[in-house]
Design an enzyme around this catalytic site. Structure first.
Site, PDB file in Angstrom:
ATOM      1  N   ASP A 213       0.731  -1.190  -0.043  1.00 36.54           N
ATOM      2  CA  ASP A 213      -0.016  -0.012  -0.196  1.00 36.54           C
ATOM      3  C   ASP A 213       0.881   1.232   0.011  1.00 36.54           C
ATOM      4  OD1 ASP A 213      -2.212   1.677   0.351  1.00 36.54           O
ATOM      5  OD2 ASP A 213      -2.014   1.791   2.568  1.00 36.54           O
ATOM      6  N   CYS A 214       0.468   2.524  -0.315  1.00 35.69           N
ATOM      7  CA  CYS A 214       0.979   3.718  -0.299  1.00 35.69           C
ATOM      8  C   CYS A 214       1.077   4.387   1.019  1.00 35.69           C
ATOM      9  CB  CYS A 214       0.741   4.595  -1.537  1.00 35.69           C
ATOM     10  SG  CYS A 214       1.936   5.946  -1.912  1.00 35.69           S
ATOM     11  N   ASP A 215      -0.172   4.992   1.105  1.00 41.04           N
ATOM     12  CA  ASP A 215      -0.348   6.004   2.271  1.00 41.04           C
ATOM     13  C   ASP A 215      -0.203   5.279   3.832  1.00 41.04           C
ATOM     14  OD1 ASP A 215      -0.611   8.653   0.695  1.00 41.04           O
ATOM     15  OD2 ASP A 215      -2.384   7.447   0.088  1.00 41.04           O
TER      16      ASP A 215
ATOM     17  N   ASP B  53      -1.821  -0.938   6.092  1.00 42.78           N
ATOM     18  CA  ASP B  53      -1.881  -0.464   7.491  1.00 42.78           C
ATOM     19  C   ASP B  53      -3.207  -0.095   7.893  1.00 42.78           C
ATOM     20  OD1 ASP B  53      -2.244   1.698   5.424  1.00 42.78           O
ATOM     21  OD2 ASP B  53      -1.741   3.282   7.131  1.00 42.78           O
TER      22      ASP B  53
END
Length: 217
Positions: free
Chosen positions: A12-14, A168
């Site tokens: 995932d990124c954020d 997250d």
């Protein structure tokens, strides 16, 4: 049951690569107060974190109407970009983890490609994943549906059963499990560890632990 070796790590990124979820939550809380939907940080995490922009807009539209939703999202993008430019950094320990991971990697995020170019570019991470970045804007359903992770695996040519997802958020780990992938839930951000726990999921709170966890699973 035979567990297949991991062949691809999907990030995932954020909140996993870049420490942007705190920025996003702060901006959403301020917009809610300004536009008529008072929200606590906890409520923002539960409602918005890990979700696609379409999902967030739907929630705001349902609460405040389409015009306010348009205003909300326009202001969010503007203020989020400004805050990122003022002080976004990689998640603590992430660069060291990436240096130690030898498996193929890619990104699959609820954010748009434009947003990821900005956040990953600002933190010097874009080049590490260029050409291997996938967005929820490319699939019909965002997380917690498995569509984005299945799409990323297909684009990377790897069977879902051989993929590991680093997430997250609760919708993120739910999407990974729905895709038949192993989930690694990073609890060093805004989402409490207990919201990440579940079958086929390893929860950890220090990104430097990730290479060893991947090797052990």
């Amino acid at each position: 049951m035979i567990i297949r070796p991991i062949e691809l790590v999907i990030f995932d990124c954020d909140g996993v690569l870049v420490d942007s979820e705190r920025i996003a939550a702060r901006v959403q809380v301020s917009l809610g107060a300004e536009l008529g939907w008072p929200l606590t940080e906890t409520e923002v995490v539960e409602r918005f974190i890990g979700r696609s922009s379409a999902s967030i807009r739907e929630q705001v539209t349902e609460r405040l109407g389409p015009q306010t939703a348009d205003l909300w999202w326009g202001l969010f993008e503007e203020r989020h970009r400004e805050a990122v430019d003022l002080g976004l950094s990689p998640v603590e320990g992430l660069p060291e983890a990436l240096d130690a991971i030898t498996l193929p990697t890619c990104v699959a995020s609820s954010g748009s490609h434009e947003k990821m170019r900005h956040t990953l570019g600002h933190t010097g991470l874009y080049e590490r994943f260029e050409g291997r970045i996938h967005s929820a804007t490319e699939v019909s359903r965002g997380k917690p549906a498995p569509d984005l992770f299945l799409y990323a695996a297909r684009r990377m040519g790897v069977d879902p059963a051989a993929c590991a997802v680093v997430e997250d958020s609760r919708p993120g780990v739910q999407a990974a499990r729905a895709a038949g992938m192993r989930a690694f839930g990073y609890a060093g951000g805004l989402t409490p560890a207990e919201q990440l726990e579940g079958p086929g999921t390893v929860v950890f709170d220090d990104m430097r632990q990730l290479p060893a966890l991947l090797a052990a699973h």
